[in-house]
Design a protein around this motif. Structure first.
Motif, mmCIF file in Angstrom:
data_model
loop_
_atom_site.group_PDB
_atom_site.id
_atom_site.type_symbol
_atom_site.label_atom_id
_atom_site.label_comp_id
_atom_site.label_asym_id
_atom_site.label_seq_id
_atom_site.Cartn_x
_atom_site.Cartn_y
_atom_site.Cartn_z
ATOM 1 N N ILE A 1 71.028 41.000 47.988
ATOM 2 C CA ILE A 1 70.036 42.059 47.735
ATOM 3 C C ILE A 1 68.867 41.940 46.778
ATOM 4 O O ILE A 1 69.311 41.557 45.921
ATOM 5 C CB ILE A 1 70.471 42.904 47.696
ATOM 6 C CG1 ILE A 1 71.875 43.215 48.780
ATOM 7 C CG2 ILE A 1 69.509 44.229 47.982
ATOM 8 C CD1 ILE A 1 72.021 45.067 49.168
ATOM 9 N N VAL A 2 67.575 41.106 47.765
ATOM 10 C CA VAL A 2 67.212 41.277 46.246
ATOM 11 C C VAL A 2 65.548 42.144 46.790
ATOM 12 O O VAL A 2 64.856 42.340 47.773
ATOM 13 C CB VAL A 2 65.608 39.573 46.420
ATOM 14 C CG1 VAL A 2 64.646 39.795 46.099
ATOM 15 C CG2 VAL A 2 66.956 38.601 46.940
ATOM 16 N N ASN A 3 65.654 43.297 45.719
ATOM 17 C CA ASN A 3 64.215 43.881 45.550
ATOM 18 C C ASN A 3 63.223 43.047 45.264
ATOM 19 O O ASN A 3 63.271 43.099 44.944
ATOM 20 C CB ASN A 3 64.824 44.894 44.839
ATOM 21 C CG ASN A 3 65.887 46.223 45.728
ATOM 22 O OD1 ASN A 3 66.258 45.764 46.888
ATOM 23 N ND2 ASN A 3 66.618 46.559 44.945
ATOM 24 N N VAL A 4 62.217 43.842 46.210
ATOM 25 C CA VAL A 4 60.599 42.826 45.631
ATOM 26 C C VAL A 4 60.295 44.199 44.782
ATOM 27 O O VAL A 4 59.625 45.393 45.675
ATOM 28 C CB VAL A 4 59.951 42.398 46.411
ATOM 29 C CG1 VAL A 4 59.040 41.718 46.789
ATOM 30 C CG2 VAL A 4 60.943 41.393 47.817
ATOM 31 N N SER A 5 59.714 43.322 43.685
ATOM 32 C CA SER A 5 59.222 45.104 42.414
ATOM 33 C C SER A 5 57.735 44.242 42.246
ATOM 34 O O SER A 5 57.311 42.939 43.211
ATOM 35 C CB SER A 5 60.312 45.283 41.417
ATOM 36 O OG SER A 5 60.061 46.149 40.618
ATOM 37 N N SER A 6 57.548 44.362 41.073
ATOM 38 C CA SER A 6 56.231 44.215 40.718
ATOM 39 C C SER A 6 56.354 44.670 39.089
ATOM 40 O O SER A 6 56.586 45.232 38.801
ATOM 41 C CB SER A 6 55.246 45.281 41.520
ATOM 42 O OG SER A 6 54.141 44.586 40.810
ATOM 43 N N ALA B 1 65.689 42.400 41.526
ATOM 44 C CA ALA B 1 64.535 42.807 41.101
ATOM 45 C C ALA B 1 63.922 41.278 40.814
ATOM 46 O O ALA B 1 64.133 40.987 39.470
ATOM 47 C CB ALA B 1 63.899 44.432 40.192
ATOM 48 N N VAL B 2 62.733 41.224 41.703
ATOM 49 C CA VAL B 2 62.227 40.425 41.386
ATOM 50 C C VAL B 2 60.631 40.355 41.530
ATOM 51 O O VAL B 2 60.263 41.366 42.179
ATOM 52 C CB VAL B 2 62.305 39.055 42.193
ATOM 53 C CG1 VAL B 2 61.497 38.441 42.266
ATOM 54 C CG2 VAL B 2 64.006 38.674 42.163
ATOM 55 N N SER B 3 60.127 40.395 40.826
ATOM 56 C CA SER B 3 58.021 39.788 41.043
ATOM 57 C C SER B 3 57.912 38.547 41.102
ATOM 58 O O SER B 3 58.573 37.191 40.498
ATOM 59 C CB SER B 3 57.799 40.108 39.201
ATOM 60 O OG SER B 3 56.367 40.364 39.830
ATOM 61 N N PRO B 4 56.964 38.603 42.591
ATOM 62 C CA PRO B 4 56.271 37.520 43.008
ATOM 63 C C PRO B 4 54.949 37.296 42.659
ATOM 64 O O PRO B 4 54.775 35.628 42.711
ATOM 65 C CB PRO B 4 56.307 37.805 44.420
ATOM 66 C CG PRO B 4 55.427 39.290 44.614
ATOM 67 C CD PRO B 4 56.441 40.164 42.851
ATOM 68 N N GLY B 5 54.901 37.402 41.152
ATOM 69 C CA GLY B 5 53.632 37.841 40.359
ATOM 70 C C GLY B 5 52.148 38.204 41.084
ATOM 71 O O GLY B 5 52.646 38.657 41.759
#
Ligand code: NDP
Length: 232
Positions: free
Chosen positions: A135-140, A182-186
Motif C-alpha cells: 500500500i503506497v500512500n502518496v504524500s508530500s 508513504a511516499v513523496s513524488p517531489g
C-alpha cells in the motif's frame, strides 16, 4: 497469476504516470477515476499496450463508490496486490491557517486522508488473506512536520495526517506480508504542481513506483522520496 494493482485518481497527472509505469513493468492495472468519462478518455489516449488495463469509476470520498469498486475487484480477481492511494486535492494553495476556508479544508481531509483510510480498511483484508501486498500512500513534503511554510494549511495538515495514518496502518500490518509506506513524488509538473515544478510526471511516478516494487524484506511504515527516507 499476475500482480493486480489499483491506482486512485489515475485519469491524469501522477496517477496516470504510475499506471503507465506499472503496465510497463507487467502489472495488471486497474485505472480508477471519479469521473467515468475522464477515465475512459485517459485510457483512449494512452499510447501503450492495454491488454492488462482495466477501468473502474472510483470517488475516494464516497463509501458507496469504494464499496462498489471493492465488490468489482473481489469478484473479478479475488485479490489485490497493490493499492496506490494517489488521488488528492489542494484547494488552499494561497491560504494560510488564520484565514483558511475550513469547509475547503474539510473537503481536503475527506479526499487526502479519509479516502486512503477507507481504501486501506476495505482492501487490506484482501491482501492480508494472501500474505502479500503493497500500500503506497502518496504524500508530500508539505506534510512533513519540519515544513514551516505558512501556505496550504489544509493540504499540509491532510498529508501530515496521512503520514500518521501510514504509521498506524503499518503497525497493525506488521508481519502480514503487506508493506505500507508513504511516499513523496517531489514537486511535479501536473495540474496541481504547476508548470514551474522541477520534475516530470515520469520522474515523480518513479518515486511512487519504487514503493510498489520493494522486496518482501523491504521497508515498512516509512516516509520516502526516491527510495530515501524523509523526516516525518
Ligand atoms: P492532479 O491535480 O494533477 O490530479 C489529481 C487526481 O486526483 C485527478 O485524477 C483527480 O480527478 C483525482 N481526484 C481528486 N479528487 C478525487 C476523488 N474524490 N476521488 C478520486 N479521485 C480524485 O494532481 P497530481 O497528479 O499532481 O497529484 C497526485 C498526488 O500526488 C496527490 O495526492 C498529490 O497531493 C500528490 N503530490 C503531488 C505533488 C506535485 O507536485 N504535483 C507534490 C507532492 C504530492 P479529477 O480529474 O476528476 O479532478
Amino acid at each position: 497469476m499476475d500482480q493486480i494493482a489499483l491506482v486512485t485518481g489515475a485519469n491524469r497527472g501522477l496517477g496516470l504516470g504510475v499506471v503507465k509505469k506499472l503496465l510497463q513493468l507487467g502489472y495488471t492495472v486497474i485505472l480508477t477515476s471519479r469521473d467515468q468519462v475522464k477515465g475512459q478518455e485517459a485510457i483512449e489516449e494512452l499510447d501503450i499496450d492495454k491488454n492488462k488495463l482495466y477501468f473502474q469509476q472510483l470517488d475516494v470520498s464516497s463509501s458507496e463508490s469504494i464499496n462498489r469498486c471493492f465488490d468489482w475487484v473481489n469478484t473479478k480477481f479475488g485479490k489485490l496486490d497493490v493499492l496506490v492511494n494517489n488521488a488528492g486535492i489542494n484547494y488552499d494553495t494561497w491560504q494560510n491557517a488564520m484565514n483558511a476556508d475550513l469547509q475547503e479544508c474539510h473537503k481536503t481531509m475527506m479526499v487526502n486522508l479519509f479516502g486512503p483510510w477507507e481504501m486501506a480498511q476495505k482492501f487490506y483484508p484482501l491482501m492480508e488473506k494472501n500474505g502479500f501486498g503493497r500500500i503506497v500512500n502518496v504524500s508530500s513534503g508539505a506534510g512533513s512536520l519540519t515544513n514551516e511554510e505558512i501556505g496550504t494549511p489544509g493540504y499540509s495538515i491532510s498529508k501530515a495526517a496521512l503520514n500518521m495514518l501510514t504509521i498506524k496502518l503499518a503497525g497493525q500490518a506488521k508481519g502480514s506480508g503487506v508493506l505500507i509506506n508513504a511516499v513523496s513524488p517531489g514537486w511535479v509538473r501536473t495540474d496541481m504542481g504547476g508548470e514551474d515544478a522541477d520534475r516530470s510526471i515520469a520522474e515523480g511516478a518513479e518515486s511512487i513506483v519504487w514503493a510498489v516494487t520493494i522486496p518482501d524484506d523491504g521497508p515498512h511504515g516509512g516516509f520516502f522520496k526516491d527510495g530515501k527516507r524523509l523526516n516525518w
